[in-house]
Design an enzyme around this catalytic site. Structure first.
Site, PDB file in Angstrom:
ATOM      1  N   GLY A 278       0.825  -1.194   0.000  1.00 58.90           N
ATOM      2  CA  GLY A 278       0.000   0.000   0.000  1.00 58.90           C
ATOM      3  C   GLY A 278       0.859   1.244   0.000  1.00 58.90           C
ATOM      4  O   GLY A 278       2.009   1.230   0.446  1.00 58.90           O
ATOM      5  N   GLY A 280       0.593   5.658   0.574  1.00 59.15           N
ATOM      6  CA  GLY A 280      -0.167   6.816   0.993  1.00 59.15           C
ATOM      7  C   GLY A 280       0.644   8.070   0.814  1.00 59.15           C
ATOM      8  O   GLY A 280       1.790   8.031   0.347  1.00 59.15           O
ATOM      9  N   MET A 282       1.871   9.931   3.102  1.00 61.23           N
ATOM     10  CA  MET A 282       2.941  10.083   4.086  1.00 61.23           C
ATOM     11  C   MET A 282       3.910   8.907   4.118  1.00 61.23           C
ATOM     12  O   MET A 282       5.053   9.068   4.546  1.00 61.23           O
ATOM     13  CB  MET A 282       2.338  10.280   5.487  1.00 61.23           C
ATOM     14  N   GLY A 283       3.446   7.734   3.692  1.00 60.59           N
ATOM     15  CA  GLY A 283       4.344   6.589   3.797  1.00 60.59           C
ATOM     16  C   GLY A 283       3.882   5.401   2.994  1.00 60.59           C
ATOM     17  O   GLY A 283       2.797   5.413   2.405  1.00 60.59           O
ATOM     18  N   LYS A 300       3.598   0.341   8.385  1.00 62.12           N
ATOM     19  CA  LYS A 300       3.593   1.615   7.661  1.00 62.12           C
ATOM     20  C   LYS A 300       4.835   2.392   8.040  1.00 62.12           C
ATOM     21  O   LYS A 300       5.088   2.656   9.222  1.00 62.12           O
ATOM     22  CB  LYS A 300       2.332   2.395   8.024  1.00 62.12           C
ATOM     23  N   ASP A 394     -10.543  12.258   7.483  1.00 56.56           N
ATOM     24  CA  ASP A 394     -10.276  11.898   6.084  1.00 56.56           C
ATOM     25  C   ASP A 394     -11.048  10.646   5.680  1.00 56.56           C
ATOM     26  O   ASP A 394     -10.521   9.766   4.999  1.00 56.56           O
ATOM     27  CB  ASP A 394      -8.777  11.693   5.864  1.00 56.56           C
TER      28      ASP A 394
END
Length: 559
Positions: A278, A280, A282-283, A300, A394
């Site tokens: 995955g 995102g 930010m990471g 993550k 979010d």
């Protein structure tokens, strides 16, 4: 951040009453009231019929005026002409009134349709008797049946036209049978009886065929309008899905998943990192297994460039801290946090094997049971987070994943604590534009009701196949979030009831205090709306909101 303006120069003045309270009521009381068509189709057919009846009323005005002008030249005593002139005057008056009412589609109702139809049909009996049952007046009746028979009000159209046809047939039978004297301007007393009978039978038969053709034309028109509306909705949904995919770029990001990342093969605490599963803002998220127990998890890891940003670093670490004690089935579980080599932070979470809502919705809208299941489970997770004073900020389809029948809320990366005075996002818009609440778009302090708004936007997307606040760029989307109401749900799908519209109106209210207090209240209200059991007080609450902020309208003042 959007300007806190009091007025919008380009905003249109909203209607004094809402679509739900007035426009729908007008349609329901109009000739086209039907539950089998989408409101947009009903509205279009209503406008078509209003224009057609205005034209027919104008035709009646012209015909009666011409007939009155010819009356002095017609044979017969004036005493016999008086009832004829009175009938012409009544038809003229009814046509003028109908013509005036049809100037505004909102004033043309089922009552107007039926009143005009029955008045003209009744007057036609005197016209037929005066001119003669075998005169060309039957042609005028055919024109009337062709127009009235096309009415959306099926019962009214059939009642009016059959009344006219049966009345003509009875009058013709009485005259041909000698029970009523034939005093018509054009009479058939010199014709053989068989010819008179032929006319008395064939004229009603032709009128019945005209009625049949009119109803077939109406059915074809309705089917074509419904199919056209369905095609437009499908195109709109696909366009919205494409725009959403282009904006989020999640499909492009998935192309690189299941590949090795820069941290693959290394350890984060007791977890050995494998491939990237995955990504995102930010990471990256890595699949991992515990070196001692073999347990699997998702880890993550903050991006390298983000580690040099103190605010992003603090926000990432806070994500793990504020969700560490949040252990509910509908929220992804945080197992621990740490730093690789004492520098790069990471969060250990459950490794989920499922499909996010964004991907599911690309295959089409959800069914009602699926929406109820989604909202009920997500609301349960949100209420648990809110009880722990955590606001997600979010919530969107990409952050909702279906795992073995359980919906889970993901990514608390921009979450905050209720009442927090943190300056990590001060004067910066955080969240996803199409799903954030107006106060969030204005970078004001938020509470749990901003998540309620986002859940309402998710429901809108899941039911209708498009986001409530689309746009070609972020500023336009944020403007729509703050200053526009989304299109009326019933205009986008035929199976959306007024109760469901009420629930969505409350969930998407511009002011936080007008929304549901909790996600659970939204979920229970939506379930009640789907079963037509919404509380009267809730209906009144939604109607009041829609009167102030109608569907599809811009706000004239800051909410």
């Amino acid at each position: 951040m959007l300007p806190k303006t009091r007025k919008l120069a380009t905003a249109r003045k909203p209607r004094p009453t809402s679509d739900l309270a007035t426009e729908t009521a007008a349609l329901d009381s109009g000739p086209g009231a039907t539950s089998s068509h989408a409101p947009a189709v009903v509205a279009a057919l209503h406008l078509e019929e209003t224009a057609r009846m205005r034209g027919w009323a104008t035709t009646v005005v012209m015909l009666t005026t011409a007939a009155a002008a010819f009356t002095p030249s017609l044979p017969g005593p004036m005493a016999r002409k008086l009832p004829w002139l009175v009938a012409l005057a009544l038809a003229f008056g009814a046509a003028v009134i109908t013509r005036v009412l049809c100037a505004d589609p909102r004033r043309y109702t089922r009552r107007v349709f039926r009143a005009f139809g029955f008045v003209v049909a009744t007057i036609s009996f005197e016209l037929v008797y005066f001119l003669g049952v075998n005169s060309p007046v039957s042609v005028i009746i055919t024109l009337g049946i062709s127009s009235i028979g096309l009415g959306l009000d099926r019962r009214g159209a059939l009642a009016i036209t059959l009344y006219a046809i049966v009345g003509y047939a009875i009058l013709a039978a009485l005259v041909v049978g000698g029970l009523v004297e034939d005093v018509g301007v054009i009479h058939a007393s010199g014709l053989p009886m068989i010819a008179q009978l032929f006319g008395a039978v064939m004229v009603p038969a032709v009128l019945l065929l005209s009625l049949r053709l009119a109803r077939l034309s109406r059915q074809t028109m309705e089917t074509a309008a419904q199919q056209c509306h369905a095609a437009l909705l499908l195109a709109s949904q696909r366009e919205a899905a494409l725009a959403e995919a282009n904006q989020n770029l999640d499909e492009a990001l998935r192309a690189g998943l299941r590949a090795l990342g820069p941290w693959s093969g290394q350890q984060a605490g007791g977890w050995k990192l494998a491939e990237v599963v995955g990504r995102g803002a930010m990471g990256d998220v890595y699949a991992a297994s515990h070196v001692d127990t073999g347990a699997v998890a998702a880890v993550k890891i903050l991006h390298d460039d983000a580690t040099r940003n103190d605010k992003l670093l603090e926000r990432f670490e806070r994500e793990g801290a504020i969700t560490a004690d949040l252990d509910v089935p509908n929220v992804v579980r945080t197992r621990g946090t740490g730093r690789i080599a004492g520098t790069v932070p990471y969060i250990v979470m459950d490794l989920l094997d499922g499909e996010d809502l964004s991907r599911i919705l690309r295959r089409g809208v959800l069914s009602r049971p699926a929406v109820i299941d989604l909202v009920t489970q997500v609301a349960r997770g949100l209420d648990a987070a809110h009880a722990a004073r955590i606001i997600h900020r979010d919530l969107k389809p990409q952050n909702l994943m279906l795992v073995g029948g359980t919906w889970k809320i993901l990514d608390f990366g921009v979450s905050t604590l209720m009442g927090s005075s943190s300056t990590l996002t001060q004067a910066v818009v955080v969240g996803t534009p199409g799903y954030m609440a107006p106060e969030q778009a204005r970078s004001e302090q938020v509470d749990q009701r901003c998540d309620v708004f986002a859940l309402g936007a998710v429901i809108y997307r899941a039911l209708l196949g498009r986001r409530p606040f689309p746009g070609t760029d972020t500023p336009q989307i944020l403007f729509n979030v703050v200053y526009r109401m989304p299109p009326r749900p019933g205009e986008l799908a035929a199976n959306i009831s007024a109760d469901v519209e009420v629930v969505l109106a409350i969930a998407l209210a511009k002011r936080a205090e007008d929304r549901f207090a909790t996600a659970g209240e939204l979920a229970s209200s939506l379930t009640a709306a789907f079963t037509s059991n919404l509380a009267p007080a809730m209906r009144a609450r939604g109607a009041a909101l829609l009167r102030e902020h109608p569907w599809g309208q811009a706000l004239t003042a800051r909410p």
